[in-house]
Design a protein around this motif. Structure first.
Motif, PDB file in Angstrom:
ATOM      1  N   ASN A 188      26.794 111.043 -80.654  1.00 17.88           N
ATOM      2  CA  ASN A 188      27.052 112.066 -79.715  1.00 17.88           C
ATOM      3  C   ASN A 188      27.706 113.590 -80.065  1.00 17.88           C
ATOM      4  OD1 ASN A 188      26.416 110.974 -76.524  1.00 17.88           O
ATOM      5  ND2 ASN A 188      27.387 109.288 -77.811  1.00 17.88           N
ATOM      6  N   SER A 189      28.296 113.237 -81.229  1.00 17.59           N
ATOM      7  CA  SER A 189      28.897 114.633 -81.913  1.00 17.59           C
ATOM      8  C   SER A 189      27.745 115.232 -82.555  1.00 17.59           C
ATOM      9  CB  SER A 189      29.844 114.030 -82.961  1.00 17.59           C
ATOM     10  OG  SER A 189      30.288 115.194 -83.814  1.00 17.59           O
ATOM     11  N   ALA A 190      26.970 114.613 -83.112  1.00 20.69           N
ATOM     12  CA  ALA A 190      25.660 115.175 -83.657  1.00 20.69           C
ATOM     13  C   ALA A 190      24.711 115.903 -82.564  1.00 20.69           C
ATOM     14  CB  ALA A 190      24.804 114.207 -84.490  1.00 20.69           C
ATOM     15  N   VAL A 191      24.758 115.091 -81.532  1.00 23.12           N
ATOM     16  CA  VAL A 191      23.808 115.838 -80.387  1.00 23.12           C
ATOM     17  C   VAL A 191      24.687 117.258 -79.824  1.00 23.12           C
ATOM     18  CG1 VAL A 191      22.957 115.736 -78.031  1.00 23.12           C
ATOM     19  CG2 VAL A 191      23.040 113.601 -79.763  1.00 23.12           C
ATOM     20  N   ARG A 192      25.965 117.016 -79.836  1.00 23.71           N
ATOM     21  CA  ARG A 192      26.686 118.274 -79.289  1.00 23.71           C
ATOM     22  C   ARG A 192      26.492 119.524 -80.331  1.00 23.71           C
ATOM     23  NH1 ARG A 192      30.488 114.145 -77.758  1.00 23.71           N
ATOM     24  NH2 ARG A 192      30.724 114.112 -75.444  1.00 23.71           N
ATOM     25  N   GLU A 193      26.533 119.226 -81.474  1.00 21.21           N
ATOM     26  CA  GLU A 193      26.230 120.094 -82.665  1.00 21.21           C
ATOM     27  C   GLU A 193      25.112 120.704 -82.492  1.00 21.21           C
ATOM     28  OE1 GLU A 193      27.806 120.922 -87.065  1.00 21.21           O
ATOM     29  OE2 GLU A 193      27.533 118.799 -86.445  1.00 21.21           O
ATOM     30  N   PHE A 194      24.053 120.008 -82.213  1.00 22.42           N
ATOM     31  CA  PHE A 194      22.658 120.414 -82.169  1.00 22.42           C
ATOM     32  C   PHE A 194      22.477 121.230 -81.063  1.00 22.42           C
ATOM     33  CE2 PHE A 194      18.504 119.558 -79.350  1.00 22.42           C
ATOM     34  CZ  PHE A 194      17.661 120.149 -80.405  1.00 22.42           C
ATOM     35  N   PHE A 195      23.297 121.215 -79.885  1.00 25.33           N
ATOM     36  CA  PHE A 195      23.029 122.005 -78.835  1.00 25.33           C
ATOM     37  C   PHE A 195      24.143 123.467 -79.114  1.00 25.33           C
ATOM     38  CE2 PHE A 195      21.834 118.164 -76.213  1.00 25.33           C
ATOM     39  CZ  PHE A 195      20.391 118.738 -75.912  1.00 25.33           C
ATOM     40  N   ASP A 196      24.934 123.131 -79.778  1.00 22.73           N
ATOM     41  CA  ASP A 196      25.911 124.303 -80.279  1.00 22.73           C
ATOM     42  C   ASP A 196      25.084 125.235 -81.256  1.00 22.73           C
ATOM     43  OD1 ASP A 196      28.497 125.723 -80.481  1.00 22.73           O
ATOM     44  OD2 ASP A 196      28.517 124.875 -82.663  1.00 22.73           O
ATOM     45  N   TYR A 197      24.293 124.674 -82.187  1.00 26.14           N
ATOM     46  CA  TYR A 197      23.448 125.251 -83.254  1.00 26.14           C
ATOM     47  C   TYR A 197      22.433 126.290 -82.212  1.00 26.14           C
ATOM     48  CZ  TYR A 197      24.592 123.279 -87.530  1.00 26.14           C
ATOM     49  OH  TYR A 197      25.127 122.917 -88.880  1.00 26.14           O
ATOM     50  N   LYS A 198      21.992 125.554 -81.185  1.00 27.37           N
ATOM     51  CA  LYS A 198      20.849 126.295 -80.286  1.00 27.37           C
ATOM     52  C   LYS A 198      21.481 127.261 -79.502  1.00 27.37           C
ATOM     53  CE  LYS A 198      17.307 124.162 -78.612  1.00 27.37           C
ATOM     54  NZ  LYS A 198      16.535 123.180 -77.731  1.00 27.37           N
ATOM     55  N   MET A 199      22.757 127.051 -79.080  1.00 25.71           N
ATOM     56  CA  MET A 199      23.201 128.404 -78.258  1.00 25.71           C
ATOM     57  C   MET A 199      23.639 129.284 -79.228  1.00 25.71           C
ATOM     58  SD  MET A 199      26.954 127.875 -76.262  1.00 25.71           S
ATOM     59  CE  MET A 199      27.818 127.929 -77.659  1.00 25.71           C
ATOM     60  N   LYS A 200      24.177 129.081 -80.380  1.00 25.56           N
ATOM     61  CA  LYS A 200      24.359 130.022 -81.361  1.00 25.56           C
ATOM     62  C   LYS A 200      23.000 130.810 -81.940  1.00 25.56           C
ATOM     63  CE  LYS A 200      29.011 128.313 -82.555  1.00 25.56           C
ATOM     64  NZ  LYS A 200      29.818 127.593 -83.461  1.00 25.56           N
ATOM     65  N   LYS A 201      22.079 130.437 -81.644  1.00 23.40           N
ATOM     66  CA  LYS A 201      20.520 130.834 -82.165  1.00 23.40           C
ATOM     67  C   LYS A 201      20.538 130.630 -83.781  1.00 23.40           C
ATOM     68  CE  LYS A 201      19.996 133.717 -77.960  1.00 23.40           C
ATOM     69  NZ  LYS A 201      19.144 132.755 -77.214  1.00 23.40           N
ATOM     70  N   TYR A 202      21.096 129.756 -84.203  1.00 28.10           N
ATOM     71  CA  TYR A 202      20.876 129.431 -85.517  1.00 28.10           C
ATOM     72  C   TYR A 202      19.627 129.090 -85.810  1.00 28.10           C
ATOM     73  CZ  TYR A 202      26.179 128.933 -86.328  1.00 28.10           C
ATOM     74  OH  TYR A 202      27.451 129.196 -86.289  1.00 28.10           O
ATOM     75  N   ALA A 203      19.170 129.654 -87.202  1.00 31.46           N
ATOM     76  CA  ALA A 203      17.731 129.346 -87.751  1.00 31.46           C
ATOM     77  C   ALA A 203      18.032 127.917 -88.463  1.00 31.46           C
ATOM     78  CB  ALA A 203      17.237 130.228 -88.326  1.00 31.46           C
ATOM     79  N   PHE A 204      17.248 126.790 -87.629  1.00 25.23           N
ATOM     80  CA  PHE A 204      17.662 125.397 -88.199  1.00 25.23           C
ATOM     81  C   PHE A 204      16.389 124.655 -87.801  1.00 25.23           C
ATOM     82  CE2 PHE A 204      19.038 124.630 -84.302  1.00 25.23           C
ATOM     83  CZ  PHE A 204      18.943 123.143 -83.830  1.00 25.23           C
ATOM     84  N   ARG A 205      16.186 123.208 -88.716  1.00 24.21           N
ATOM     85  CA  ARG A 205      15.171 122.590 -88.380  1.00 24.21           C
ATOM     86  C   ARG A 205      15.299 121.827 -87.023  1.00 24.21           C
ATOM     87  NH1 ARG A 205      11.311 121.043 -92.024  1.00 24.21           N
ATOM     88  NH2 ARG A 205      10.606 120.449 -89.998  1.00 24.21           N
ATOM     89  N   SER A 206      15.456 122.395 -85.912  1.00 23.63           N
ATOM     90  CA  SER A 206      15.711 121.725 -84.530  1.00 23.63           C
ATOM     91  C   SER A 206      14.542 120.674 -84.434  1.00 23.63           C
ATOM     92  CB  SER A 206      15.823 122.948 -83.562  1.00 23.63           C
ATOM     93  OG  SER A 206      14.307 123.269 -83.289  1.00 23.63           O
TER      94      SER A 206
END
Length: 461
Positions: free
Chosen positions: A331-349
């Protein structure tokens, strides 16, 4: 040509592969007797009367940005002839002594039936961006990819220990790699490597490579491009072999400057302690590739700072999504996934969400905390993800939605994608998925019609 095995030995050695192709191809074969087909192929090769037939079809995958990736699907005998040649030659094509350190993607064949049995139980297939649906040896593909990702992370940590965050990573790939391989140059290198005792098998291989695409080459011999065929592993061996000299050159150049080079298939990364050196290596790599008819895909070149590369590869997220992860780490990883998306990071979503799908199937939906449920389901049902999903992933999503009693909504969503999805690989996988769940309320003729409408038509016009 002389085949050194007897007919019965030939049939016995080819039977596992033949059964695998028949079972795994996205396009069903007509009723055929495999042993009779192999017997006829043996006779044709022995009598020098074998010739490649017209591919049964061309499956259209999404290469990205709705650019078509054209994948021929061959007749049964052509698959077997191609595999027979590579199986005979692979000791030399996949010679580990020629492998450059840090390069991956050129493994040997093993028993395809044994390796494919637990296909849907393999838990890290979600991290792979593209692989043929009917690859001969999924476990070898998987192991090699995992070795590459571990190597990338290991090199990253090594540079981090030396330079902190003050280093750069250049990532790039080859534009239309398979399509631009020079067949004559490939043959020259193969003949230099393979002993005369196998010259007949090499002759047969080159004959196939020159004439497999007759619907579009006409009666002319093909001089550029090898098939990125549905089974995939045969052409992969040749493509990896084609890059061996490039690997040696770029490895020596990077080592001389204190940089590091790694490669999986045509995806490459160069680690350097300053941006100028990374840029110089990209420049040098493009010159070396030009000499063998290849070019770097300009749109895929990215030179990143260490922190950007770490985010792009989602190392921190993926490391918490292992098979034995705890509920807290997941669940920590899932939260970080959505944090990356919210910050509009370029990553392998896409890599992350596919991994989340796999773990939710394994662990159950209750493994996900309630507050994360709806945004996670929204991401899982992203049409871009679904459109590029093989049938086993469509099935995995179905299992998740069924656990939530939302399977009807999921099926309705997939139905809505039939008309608007361009590439028919989606339709082929959807057809296979719907048959697997025994869907009875569906017009399969309509889906087949949509497949036909998207086919690559024979002839130039």
């Amino acid at each position: 040509m002389q085949i050194h095995e007897t007919k019965s030995e030939f049939i016995a050695s080819m039977l596992p592969f033949a059964k695998h192709v028949k079972k795994q191809s996205l396009i069903e074969f007509p009723l055929i007797d495999i042993q009779t087909g192999l017997s006829n192929l043996y006779n044709d090769i022995s009598n020098n009367t074998y010739q490649p037939t017209i591919p049964r079809d061309y499956i259209i995958f999404n290469k990205g940005g709705n650019v078509a990736r054209i994948v021929p699907t061959f007749e049964f005998t052509d698959y077997c002839a191609y595999f027979y040649c590579l199986n005979k030659l692979q000791d030399y094509i996949c010679d580990i002594k020629d492998r450059t350190q840090g390069t991956f993607g050129g493994w040997r064949f093993s028993n395809p039936i044994k390796e494919i049995e637990n296909f849907e139980d393999l838990l890290m297939l979600d991290t792979i961006q593209y692989f043929p649906a009917a690859a001969i040896d999924i476990r070898a593909w998987l192991n090699e990819w995992n070795e590459y990702t571990r190597k990338a992370y290991s090199v990253f940590l090594d540079y981090q220990s030396k330079f902190g965050e003050d280093f750069y990573v250049a990532i790039f790939d080859i534009a239309n790699f398979y399509d631009n391989i020079k067949v004559d140059l490939l043959e020259k290198r193969l003949r230099h490597k393979i002993p005369n005792t196998l010259s007949n098998e090499l002759d047969l291989l080159m004959y196939f490579l020159h004439y497999w695409n007759k619907p579009f080459d006409g009666y002319f011999s093909r001089h550029t491009g090898i098939p990125q065929d549905e089974v995939g592993d045969c052409s992969r061996q040749l493509a990896n072999f084609y890059l061996r000299e490039f690997d040696k050159r770029i490895f020596n150049l990077t080592q001389a400057s204190g940089s590091s080079y790694i490669r999986f298939a045509d995806d490459m990364a160069i680690f350097s302690n300053d941006k100028y050196t990374a840029e110089k290596h990209i420049f040098e790599a493009s010159k070396i590739l030009y000499k063998i008819g290849l070019n770097i895909n300009v749109g895929k070149v990215h030179i990143m700072k260490a922190s950007e590369y770490r985010i792009y590869q989602a190392f921190d997220i993926i490391s918490c999504l292992s098979d034995d992860t705890t509920k807290e780490n997941f669940n920590s990883a899932v939260r970080e996934f959505f944090d990356y998306k919210m910050k509009k990071y370029a990553f392998r979503s896409d890599r992350v969400i596919k991994r989340i799908i796999t773990l939710l199937v394994k662990k159950g939906i209750n493994f996900l905390e309630n507050e994360l449920l709806e945004p996670t389901i929204t991401s899982i049902l992203d049409e871009t993800i679904l459109a590029d999903s093989p049938d086993f992933r469509l099935s995995n999503v179905y299992k998740i939605m069924k656990e939530l009693n939302r399977e009807d909504y999921y099926i309705t969503l997939l139905d809505s994608m039939i008309k608007k999805t361009f590439h028919n690989s989606f339709h082929y996988h959807l057809l296979k998925f719907y048959k697997n769940i025994n869907r009875s309320d569906f017009n399969f003729d309509m889906l087949q019609s949509e497949i036909e409408n998207r086919k690559l038509k024979f002839g130039f016009y």
